[in-house]
Scaffold this active site. Sequence first.
Site, PDB file in Angstrom:
ATOM      1  N   LYS A 105     -58.132  -3.470   5.442  1.00  0.00           N
ATOM      2  CA  LYS A 105     -58.726  -3.102   4.156  1.00  0.00           C
ATOM      3  C   LYS A 105     -57.646  -2.475   3.291  1.00  0.00           C
ATOM      4  O   LYS A 105     -56.692  -1.891   3.819  1.00  0.00           O
ATOM      5  CB  LYS A 105     -59.855  -2.090   4.369  1.00  0.00           C
ATOM      6  N   TYR A 223     -75.744  -8.448  -7.708  1.00  0.00           N
ATOM      7  CA  TYR A 223     -76.196  -9.468  -8.663  1.00  0.00           C
ATOM      8  C   TYR A 223     -76.500 -10.781  -7.945  1.00  0.00           C
ATOM      9  O   TYR A 223     -77.558 -11.393  -8.163  1.00  0.00           O
ATOM     10  CB  TYR A 223     -75.133  -9.666  -9.758  1.00  0.00           C
TER      11      TYR A 223
HETATM   12  P1  NAD Z   1     -68.787  -4.232  -7.197  1.00  0.00           P
HETATM   13  O1  NAD Z   1     -67.744  -3.306  -7.659  1.00  0.00           O
HETATM   14  O2  NAD Z   1     -68.803  -5.617  -7.742  1.00  0.00           O
HETATM   15  O3  NAD Z   1     -70.233  -3.582  -7.439  1.00  0.00           O
HETATM   16  C1  NAD Z   1     -70.603  -2.311  -7.017  1.00  0.00           C
HETATM   17  C2  NAD Z   1     -71.898  -1.954  -7.721  1.00  0.00           C
HETATM   18  O4  NAD Z   1     -72.411  -0.734  -7.158  1.00  0.00           O
HETATM   19  C3  NAD Z   1     -71.763  -1.707  -9.217  1.00  0.00           C
HETATM   20  O5  NAD Z   1     -72.849  -2.309  -9.891  1.00  0.00           O
HETATM   21  C4  NAD Z   1     -71.867  -0.185  -9.353  1.00  0.00           C
HETATM   22  O6  NAD Z   1     -72.385   0.220 -10.600  1.00  0.00           O
HETATM   23  C5  NAD Z   1     -72.855   0.090  -8.233  1.00  0.00           C
HETATM   24  N1  NAD Z   1     -72.879   1.482  -7.800  1.00  0.00           N
HETATM   25  C6  NAD Z   1     -71.856   2.330  -7.571  1.00  0.00           C
HETATM   26  N2  NAD Z   1     -72.342   3.530  -7.199  1.00  0.00           N
HETATM   27  C7  NAD Z   1     -73.684   3.426  -7.184  1.00  0.00           C
HETATM   28  C8  NAD Z   1     -74.756   4.304  -6.867  1.00  0.00           C
HETATM   29  N3  NAD Z   1     -74.528   5.557  -6.489  1.00  0.00           N
HETATM   30  N4  NAD Z   1     -76.012   3.823  -6.949  1.00  0.00           N
HETATM   31  C9  NAD Z   1     -76.267   2.563  -7.327  1.00  0.00           C
HETATM   32  N5  NAD Z   1     -75.305   1.685  -7.629  1.00  0.00           N
HETATM   33  C10 NAD Z   1     -74.035   2.114  -7.566  1.00  0.00           C
HETATM   34  O7  NAD Z   1     -68.676  -4.266  -5.592  1.00  0.00           O
HETATM   35  P2  NAD Z   1     -69.194  -5.402  -4.591  1.00  0.00           P
HETATM   36  O8  NAD Z   1     -68.078  -6.317  -4.309  1.00  0.00           O
HETATM   37  O9  NAD Z   1     -70.501  -5.910  -5.075  1.00  0.00           O
HETATM   38  O10 NAD Z   1     -69.407  -4.545  -3.254  1.00  0.00           O
HETATM   39  C11 NAD Z   1     -70.612  -3.811  -3.002  1.00  0.00           C
HETATM   40  C12 NAD Z   1     -70.669  -3.448  -1.533  1.00  0.00           C
HETATM   41  O11 NAD Z   1     -70.616  -4.643  -0.751  1.00  0.00           O
HETATM   42  C13 NAD Z   1     -69.508  -2.589  -1.028  1.00  0.00           C
HETATM   43  O12 NAD Z   1     -69.966  -1.760   0.015  1.00  0.00           O
HETATM   44  C14 NAD Z   1     -68.539  -3.611  -0.477  1.00  0.00           C
HETATM   45  O13 NAD Z   1     -67.627  -3.063   0.464  1.00  0.00           O
HETATM   46  C15 NAD Z   1     -69.530  -4.569   0.160  1.00  0.00           C
HETATM   47  N6  NAD Z   1     -69.003  -5.908   0.419  1.00  0.00           N
HETATM   48  C16 NAD Z   1     -68.495  -6.660  -0.582  1.00  0.00           C
HETATM   49  C17 NAD Z   1     -68.036  -7.940  -0.297  1.00  0.00           C
HETATM   50  C18 NAD Z   1     -67.538  -8.869  -1.383  1.00  0.00           C
HETATM   51  O14 NAD Z   1     -67.313 -10.048  -1.074  1.00  0.00           O
HETATM   52  N7  NAD Z   1     -67.398  -8.437  -2.608  1.00  0.00           N
HETATM   53  C19 NAD Z   1     -68.058  -8.412   1.011  1.00  0.00           C
HETATM   54  C20 NAD Z   1     -68.617  -7.615   2.019  1.00  0.00           C
HETATM   55  C21 NAD Z   1     -69.088  -6.356   1.695  1.00  0.00           C
END
Ligand code: NAD
Length: 414
Positions: A105, A223
Amino acid sequence: MRDSNLLEMVQAHIAKCGCDLGLDDNVLEILCSSARELAVSLPVRMDNGKLKVFQGFRVQYSDALGPTKGGVRFHPDQNLESVRALAALMAWKCALHDLPLGGAKGGVICNPKELSKGELERLSRAYIRGIRDIIGPHKDIPAPDVSTNSQVMTWMMDEYSKIMGENVFGSVTGKPLFLGGSAGREEATALGGWFVVREAAKEIGLELNEAKIAVQGYGNVGYHSAKLAPGFGCKIIAVSDSKGGIISEVGLDPEAVRKHKSKNGSVVGFPGTKTISNEDLLELDVDILIPAALEGAITDNNAGRIKAKVVAEFANGPTTPEADDIFGKEGRHVLPDILCNAGGVIVSYFEMVQNFDMWQWDESDVRKLLDKRMVKAYGTVMSASREYKVTMRQAAYIVAFKRLVETMKARGWV
Ligand code: NAD
């Protein structure tokens, strides 16, 4: 949640599963430490002409199974401990899903909302220059995570290619299609999660048609999970972001909510909805709750009030160990992060395979292969849960650790 708690949580799981599996101390010692950690200072020229130095990290937790893989997170609350914990989760995730990859990471302490596009590009390039010696298509392959996307990945790939003096498309994943990306990568984490939810619904006899869903977080994962919900027969009634949440009992149009968020900076205020807090969202009377924001959202303070029949962890580490104990006692069907949100790394792995072959697969093939892997992983974890009489999370860790230990033994590491 304090960042160090995520690391404590990961360590607590290692100890618990080590005990269930009767792992010896040598094995546990290896599982408890990361293989390699790099901290870098990143000088970036800001738009006002001044130089600002950002701190970045890359942690390669375990490369027993292959080159390490994991996202890069741009966030103000990042630190080495949180990156280490997330790298460990990646190592377990790749092992659980039988990928020939280790776990890593990356993170940069910054607030992307305060950076211009030019500053974001210079920071992304500086990060790659900082970690160049330890990455590469056969060593460690970064991918998108919180606040990084296909544009950031493109800058990173371009910078690495410049350093190497040749196009190295396979140096990162999550790229756009026209630069060696894979069809279906953007939605992969959410789609993989939905395949697991579908299997879980069959297992516990939950009717998905018209099932009510609440999603915490409305970024990439949140989303896409909302957008894919109707395809599984479900209705999104509430979503949130860092500024708050919205609810509509008749259901939300995910695309219209996304447009509203990009115009206004938040889902809050979407016409025809009632504003709720993030805490309210977690406790709604829904069938499925999808935490898709950051770690530590569900704690012992709110776990007892959560009503969802299924908690599907699309985010990494959304449930604290104390909350997990409460869910365990209640017998709630929790789909743990390393099982549920692996679609991203699985399709990233597909992207690597396509890059090595200089080929691109159809989206329908990507979906089919992803579906097959998620179904298999759910079945394996469910069987381990029955065999060891443990929760789905413990079972997922057991399956992952068994694979890692077997490999480390075969390689003569322990
Ligand atoms: P992102 O940055 O695209 O979105 C994060 C979202 O969380 C944003 O809408 C933000 O406003 C919201 N957020 C932040 N704090 C918040 C709170 N206290 N309450 C409600 N909403 C809040 O990130 P992402 O890529 O969608 O990742 C989200 C989660 O999924 C993370 O834990 C990430 O590690 C995990 N994840 C992502 C991927 C990937 O492919 N992007 C893969 C596996 C896991």
